[in-house]
Motif scaffolding. Structure first.
Motif, mmCIF file in Angstrom:
data_model
loop_
_atom_site.group_PDB
_atom_site.id
_atom_site.type_symbol
_atom_site.label_atom_id
_atom_site.label_comp_id
_atom_site.label_asym_id
_atom_site.label_seq_id
_atom_site.Cartn_x
_atom_site.Cartn_y
_atom_site.Cartn_z
ATOM 1 N N ASN A 136 -1.800 2.479 -10.079
ATOM 2 C CA ASN A 136 -0.407 2.445 -10.574
ATOM 3 C C ASN A 136 0.282 3.803 -10.426
ATOM 4 N N PHE A 137 0.382 4.263 -9.199
ATOM 5 C CA PHE A 137 1.001 5.559 -8.935
ATOM 6 C C PHE A 137 2.493 5.513 -9.263
ATOM 7 N N ASP A 138 3.029 6.683 -9.597
ATOM 8 C CA ASP A 138 4.457 6.805 -9.855
ATOM 9 C C ASP A 138 5.243 7.039 -8.573
ATOM 10 N N ALA A 139 4.592 7.597 -7.548
ATOM 11 C CA ALA A 139 5.287 7.850 -6.280
ATOM 12 C C ALA A 139 4.269 8.140 -5.193
ATOM 13 N N VAL A 140 4.733 8.055 -3.954
ATOM 14 C CA VAL A 140 3.925 8.391 -2.779
ATOM 15 C C VAL A 140 4.629 9.522 -2.040
ATOM 16 N N LEU A 141 3.927 10.620 -1.826
ATOM 17 C CA LEU A 141 4.446 11.744 -1.049
ATOM 18 C C LEU A 141 3.887 11.650 0.358
ATOM 19 N N THR A 142 4.760 11.621 1.360
ATOM 20 C CA THR A 142 4.303 11.436 2.729
ATOM 21 C C THR A 142 5.326 11.988 3.710
ATOM 22 N N ASP A 143 4.904 12.127 4.965
ATOM 23 C CA ASP A 143 5.785 12.535 6.062
ATOM 24 C C ASP A 143 6.079 11.290 6.891
ATOM 25 N N PRO A 144 7.331 10.825 6.929
ATOM 26 C CA PRO A 144 7.642 9.571 7.620
ATOM 27 C C PRO A 144 7.673 9.676 9.136
ATOM 28 N N ALA A 145 7.399 10.872 9.693
ATOM 29 C CA ALA A 145 7.326 10.982 11.147
ATOM 30 C C ALA A 145 6.289 10.002 11.690
ATOM 31 N N LEU A 146 5.224 9.793 10.920
ATOM 32 C CA LEU A 146 4.299 8.678 11.128
ATOM 33 C C LEU A 146 4.417 7.794 9.891
ATOM 34 N N PRO A 147 4.833 6.542 10.028
ATOM 35 C CA PRO A 147 5.243 5.738 8.869
ATOM 36 C C PRO A 147 4.110 5.128 8.065
ATOM 37 N N VAL A 148 2.894 5.677 8.161
ATOM 38 C CA VAL A 148 1.754 5.100 7.446
ATOM 39 C C VAL A 148 2.002 5.118 5.939
ATOM 40 N N GLY A 149 2.353 6.294 5.397
ATOM 41 C CA GLY A 149 2.584 6.421 3.974
ATOM 42 C C GLY A 149 3.772 5.612 3.499
ATOM 43 N N ALA A 150 4.827 5.543 4.331
ATOM 44 C CA ALA A 150 6.015 4.766 3.959
ATOM 45 C C ALA A 150 5.692 3.276 3.873
ATOM 46 N N ILE A 151 4.904 2.784 4.824
ATOM 47 C CA ILE A 151 4.509 1.370 4.805
ATOM 48 C C ILE A 151 3.632 1.079 3.594
ATOM 49 N N LEU A 152 2.719 1.990 3.281
ATOM 50 C CA LEU A 152 1.841 1.808 2.124
ATOM 51 C C LEU A 152 2.639 1.812 0.828
ATOM 52 N N ALA A 153 3.601 2.742 0.695
ATOM 53 C CA ALA A 153 4.439 2.790 -0.498
ATOM 54 C C ALA A 153 5.243 1.508 -0.654
ATOM 55 N N TYR A 154 5.726 0.975 0.455
ATOM 56 C CA TYR A 154 6.484 -0.284 0.441
ATOM 57 C C TYR A 154 5.594 -1.428 -0.030
ATOM 58 N N ASN A 155 4.354 -1.449 0.430
ATOM 59 C CA ASN A 155 3.417 -2.501 0.035
ATOM 60 C C ASN A 155 3.031 -2.400 -1.432
ATOM 61 N N LEU A 156 2.879 -1.174 -1.928
ATOM 62 C CA LEU A 156 2.495 -0.964 -3.320
ATOM 63 C C LEU A 156 3.684 -1.038 -4.274
ATOM 64 N N SER A 157 4.897 -1.164 -3.722
ATOM 65 C CA SER A 157 6.129 -1.178 -4.529
ATOM 66 C C SER A 157 6.246 0.090 -5.366
ATOM 67 N N VAL A 158 5.984 1.226 -4.720
ATOM 68 C CA VAL A 158 6.027 2.535 -5.372
ATOM 69 C C VAL A 158 7.094 3.382 -4.689
ATOM 70 N N PRO A 159 7.917 4.134 -5.440
ATOM 71 C CA PRO A 159 8.927 5.005 -4.818
ATOM 72 C C PRO A 159 8.280 6.016 -3.878
ATOM 73 N N ALA A 160 8.928 6.249 -2.761
ATOM 74 C CA ALA A 160 8.404 7.176 -1.761
ATOM 75 C C ALA A 160 9.207 8.475 -1.756
ATOM 76 N N VAL A 161 8.487 9.594 -1.674
ATOM 77 C CA VAL A 161 9.089 10.913 -1.509
ATOM 78 C C VAL A 161 8.728 11.390 -0.113
ATOM 79 N N TYR A 162 9.735 11.544 0.743
ATOM 80 C CA TYR A 162 9.497 11.925 2.130
ATOM 81 C C TYR A 162 9.688 13.429 2.305
ATOM 82 N N MET A 163 8.756 14.061 2.976
ATOM 83 C CA MET A 163 8.892 15.467 3.347
ATOM 84 C C MET A 163 8.795 15.547 4.863
#
Length: 286
Positions: A136-163
């Motif tokens: 139950n994470f509060d957010a996902v920190l990731t670099d969207p240049a490769l969308p792995v973290g963004a896709i995972l955050a979308y699947n987990l329904s967790v807000p994403a923080v992009y750097m």
């Protein structure tokens, strides 16, 4: 900057969440992109947050840290492939232009295959996905240049923080619905300034028309991976548009000015190390 940046992440973590737990999931991108993300992960962990970094067992620069927990998953390649890609990246053999272009294309294809293989390994690891969902994470920190973290955050329904430093094909502007007029904002491949001649503006418009195609070709390997993981057809633009905050690793003091959205924050200098002050030099008058 590194002291104030976690406040931005904390604000993004609390955005829209009634139950605050202080848990941050980090899905980094390998290579130089990891430098700034690691600094934030370390600082957030030092301040008492539970930070879990998910990385493959074999990588170029990714690794454990003092203030965060590392969760690894097996990949489909060995260290020999990583070493080979590093050697091919740094060496510059004397060869013809045609040979140089074909070598670069082959190298990029090898990197894309490696990245997509890593992504498939991560998403197919059901034990890992279930573990992350239970946290139950509060957010996902990731670099969207490769969308792995963004896709995972979308699947987990967790807000994403992009750097990120930026996305050459303009996908960041499309995802944030940010104004990006080609008559004013120079395109990445043109090397134009913000003071363009008429001819340069024509080229700039032409390149902007090609950007959707460039995005489609660049991220085409992730299309099937996204569909298989989410079990429905979702565009990458739609996934990235759900990001809570975009931490842009540049600054207008060195970059050309362009429009920004309210959830886009400039953090230029995050990769700069703190150096010791210069010794005082005594000036002697002659």
């Amino acid at each position: 900057l590194k002291k104030s940046l976690p406040h931005l992440c904390s604000a993004a973590l609390e955005q829209g969440r009634s139950s605050w737990t202080g848990k941050l999931l980090v899905v980094p991108m390998d290579g130089s992109h990891w430098t700034g993300v690691k600094a934030v992960a370390e600082e957030m962990g030092r301040r008492g947050h539970t930070v879990i970094v998910v990385i493959p067992e074999i990588s170029m620069r990714l690794g454990p840290g003092k203030h965060y927990i590392t969760k690894t998953f097996p990949g489909t390649y060995g260290q020999d492939l990583i070493d080979q890609m590093i050697v091919e990246l740094i060496r510059e053999p004397e060869q013809s232009l045609l040979k140089s272009v074909t070598s670069m294309v082959a190298h990029l294809r090898k990197i894309i295959n490696c990245v997509t293989s890593t992504t498939e390994s991560m998403f197919s690891n059901q034990e890992l996905i279930d573990f992350l969902r239970e946290k139950n994470f509060d957010a996902v920190l990731t670099d969207p240049a490769l969308p792995v973290g963004a896709i995972l955050a979308y699947n987990l329904s967790v807000p994403a923080v992009y750097m990120l430093r930026g996305m050459p094909c303009g996908l960041d502007a499309a995802a944030t619905a940010c104004p990006d007029p080609p008559s004013y904002v120079p395109r990445f491949y043109t090397r134009n300034s913000d003071r363009m001649t008429f001819g340069e503006r024509v080229v700039n418009v032409f390149v902007s028309m090609l950007e959707p195609l460039i995005c489609k070709v660049t991220f085409w390997p992730f299309k099937d991976i996204t569909f298989n993981f989410l079990q429905r057809d979702v565009s990458l633009t739609e996934i990235l548009s759900t990001g809570a905050i975009w931490l842009m690793r540049y600054d207008f003091s060195l970059e050309l000015p362009k429009p920004l959205m309210p959830n886009m924050q400039l953090i230029g200098g995050i990769n700069c190390e703190i150096r010791n002050p210069l010794n005082k030099v005594r000036l002697v008058k002659f």
